[in-house]
Design a protein around this motif. Structure first.
Motif, PDB file in Angstrom:
ATOM      1  N   ILE A 118       0.831  -1.206   0.000  1.00 47.46           N
ATOM      2  CA  ILE A 118       0.000   0.000   0.000  1.00 47.46           C
ATOM      3  C   ILE A 118       0.863   1.251   0.000  1.00 47.46           C
ATOM      4  O   ILE A 118       0.619   2.202  -0.760  1.00 47.46           O
ATOM      5  N   ALA A 119       1.890   1.262   0.842  1.00 49.57           N
ATOM      6  CA  ALA A 119       2.798   2.410   0.871  1.00 49.57           C
ATOM      7  C   ALA A 119       3.511   2.578  -0.473  1.00 49.57           C
ATOM      8  O   ALA A 119       3.661   3.702  -0.972  1.00 49.57           O
ATOM      9  N   GLY A 120       3.929   1.470  -1.079  1.00 49.30           N
ATOM     10  CA  GLY A 120       4.598   1.539  -2.371  1.00 49.30           C
ATOM     11  C   GLY A 120       3.692   2.027  -3.471  1.00 49.30           C
ATOM     12  O   GLY A 120       4.131   2.751  -4.377  1.00 49.30           O
ATOM     13  N   ALA A 121       2.408   1.645  -3.424  1.00 48.84           N
ATOM     14  CA  ALA A 121       1.454   2.112  -4.428  1.00 48.84           C
ATOM     15  C   ALA A 121       1.248   3.622  -4.333  1.00 48.84           C
ATOM     16  O   ALA A 121       1.130   4.314  -5.354  1.00 48.84           O
ATOM     17  N   MET A 122       1.218   4.138  -3.112  1.00 49.01           N
ATOM     18  CA  MET A 122       1.041   5.586  -2.921  1.00 49.01           C
ATOM     19  C   MET A 122       2.288   6.350  -3.356  1.00 49.01           C
ATOM     20  O   MET A 122       2.200   7.337  -4.098  1.00 49.01           O
ATOM     21  N   ILE A 123       3.452   5.894  -2.912  1.00 48.54           N
ATOM     22  CA  ILE A 123       4.705   6.583  -3.248  1.00 48.54           C
ATOM     23  C   ILE A 123       5.000   6.476  -4.740  1.00 48.54           C
ATOM     24  O   ILE A 123       5.542   7.409  -5.349  1.00 48.54           O
ATOM     25  N   LEU A 125       3.159   6.783  -7.214  1.00 44.16           N
ATOM     26  CA  LEU A 125       2.492   7.788  -8.038  1.00 44.16           C
ATOM     27  C   LEU A 125       3.362   9.028  -8.235  1.00 44.16           C
ATOM     28  O   LEU A 125       3.177   9.778  -9.203  1.00 44.16           O
ATOM     29  N   TYR A 126       4.296   9.250  -7.321  1.00 44.58           N
ATOM     30  CA  TYR A 126       5.111  10.453  -7.363  1.00 44.58           C
ATOM     31  C   TYR A 126       6.593  10.160  -7.607  1.00 44.58           C
ATOM     32  O   TYR A 126       7.298  10.972  -8.205  1.00 44.58           O
ATOM     33  N   ARG A 127       7.059   9.020  -7.139  1.00 43.87           N
ATOM     34  CA  ARG A 127       8.487   8.730  -7.255  1.00 43.87           C
ATOM     35  C   ARG A 127       8.699   7.221  -7.382  1.00 43.87           C
ATOM     36  O   ARG A 127       8.021   6.435  -6.717  1.00 43.87           O
ATOM     37  N   SER A 128       9.638   6.841  -8.237  1.00 44.88           N
ATOM     38  CA  SER A 128       9.912   5.425  -8.472  1.00 44.88           C
ATOM     39  C   SER A 128      10.699   4.835  -7.302  1.00 44.88           C
ATOM     40  O   SER A 128      11.794   5.299  -6.987  1.00 44.88           O
ATOM     41  N   ARG A 129      10.118   3.823  -6.665  1.00 43.98           N
ATOM     42  CA  ARG A 129      10.764   3.152  -5.543  1.00 43.98           C
ATOM     43  C   ARG A 129      10.483   1.655  -5.604  1.00 43.98           C
ATOM     44  O   ARG A 129       9.533   1.208  -6.247  1.00 43.98           O
TER      45      ARG A 129
END
Length: 202
Positions: A118-123, A125-129
């Motif tokens: 969930i955290a990765g899906a949110m992040i 959207l703005y930055r590749s991680r």
């Protein structure tokens, strides 16, 4: 060649991150796993039940996060859109026990993987991680583990049947999580372009 690889990597990672976000936040079923509400089928359901039971964040925040997926489910199944105030009741998320369940303790990887996804899906959207991809790998690993805690054969058989993975949707989610990592996609695109140009001039 480098600029083209960078451009293609940006397009692929941008598209993949949106697909990953869609699968996670619009609660596309990925698995079956026993949890506090009975059976959880998405990382959102699993983390929401854990957050509300532990009273980490207010129920209003969980309701706001769950509502877009509830609307998508209602539209997809041709059912009426649930009321916002009654959403937690429809998800069986009210009056949850605060004590951690056996599944939380035994399969902590599933819970941690859901949080990371969930955290990765949110992040993403703005930055590749790599956070979302690591979360999905941890989630799959936790789901595939054998439940060693139970000793009674009938309980073990029931528990195994309660856990399953929806491979089509899970595969798409894992692949999109990986392809959302721009640097890795850039290396793959560059490798393909180098192999193509090498074979072209042979």
């Amino acid at each position: 060649m480098a600029s083209k690889a960078r451009k293609w990597a940006t397009i692929i990672s941008f598209t993949a991150s949106r697909i990953f976000f869609f699968f996670i936040f619009f609660q596309i079923p990925l698995f079956r796993f026993p949890c506090r509400i009975g059976t959880c089928m998405t990382p959102m359901e699993l983390t929401s039940s854990h957050l509300l039971a532990s009273e980490v964040i207010p129920s209003g925040v969980v309701t706001a996060v769950l509502y877009p997926g509830a609307i998508a489910k209602a539209l997809f199944n041709d059912k009426p859109i649930p009321k916002y105030k009654a959403l937690l009741d429809s998800y069986k998320l009210k009056n949850l026990k605060q004590n951690p369940s056996v599944t939380d303790l035994q399969h902590i990887e599933v819970l941690a993987g859901s949080y990371l996804a969930i955290a990765g899906a949110m992040i993403g959207l703005y930055r590749s991680r790599r956070l979302g991809f690591f979360g999905m790998i941890l989630l799959i690993w936790g789901l595939s583990k054998e439940p060693h805690f139970y000793k009674r054969h009938e309980v073990l058989k029931y528990y195994k049947n309660a856990i399953s993975v929806y491979y089509p949707t899970m595969s798409i989610t894992v692949v999109s999580a990986f392809l959302s990592i721009r640097n890795d996609v850039r290396k793959i695109v560059s490798c393909f372009k180098w192999s193509f140009s090498k074979s072209k001039y042979k």
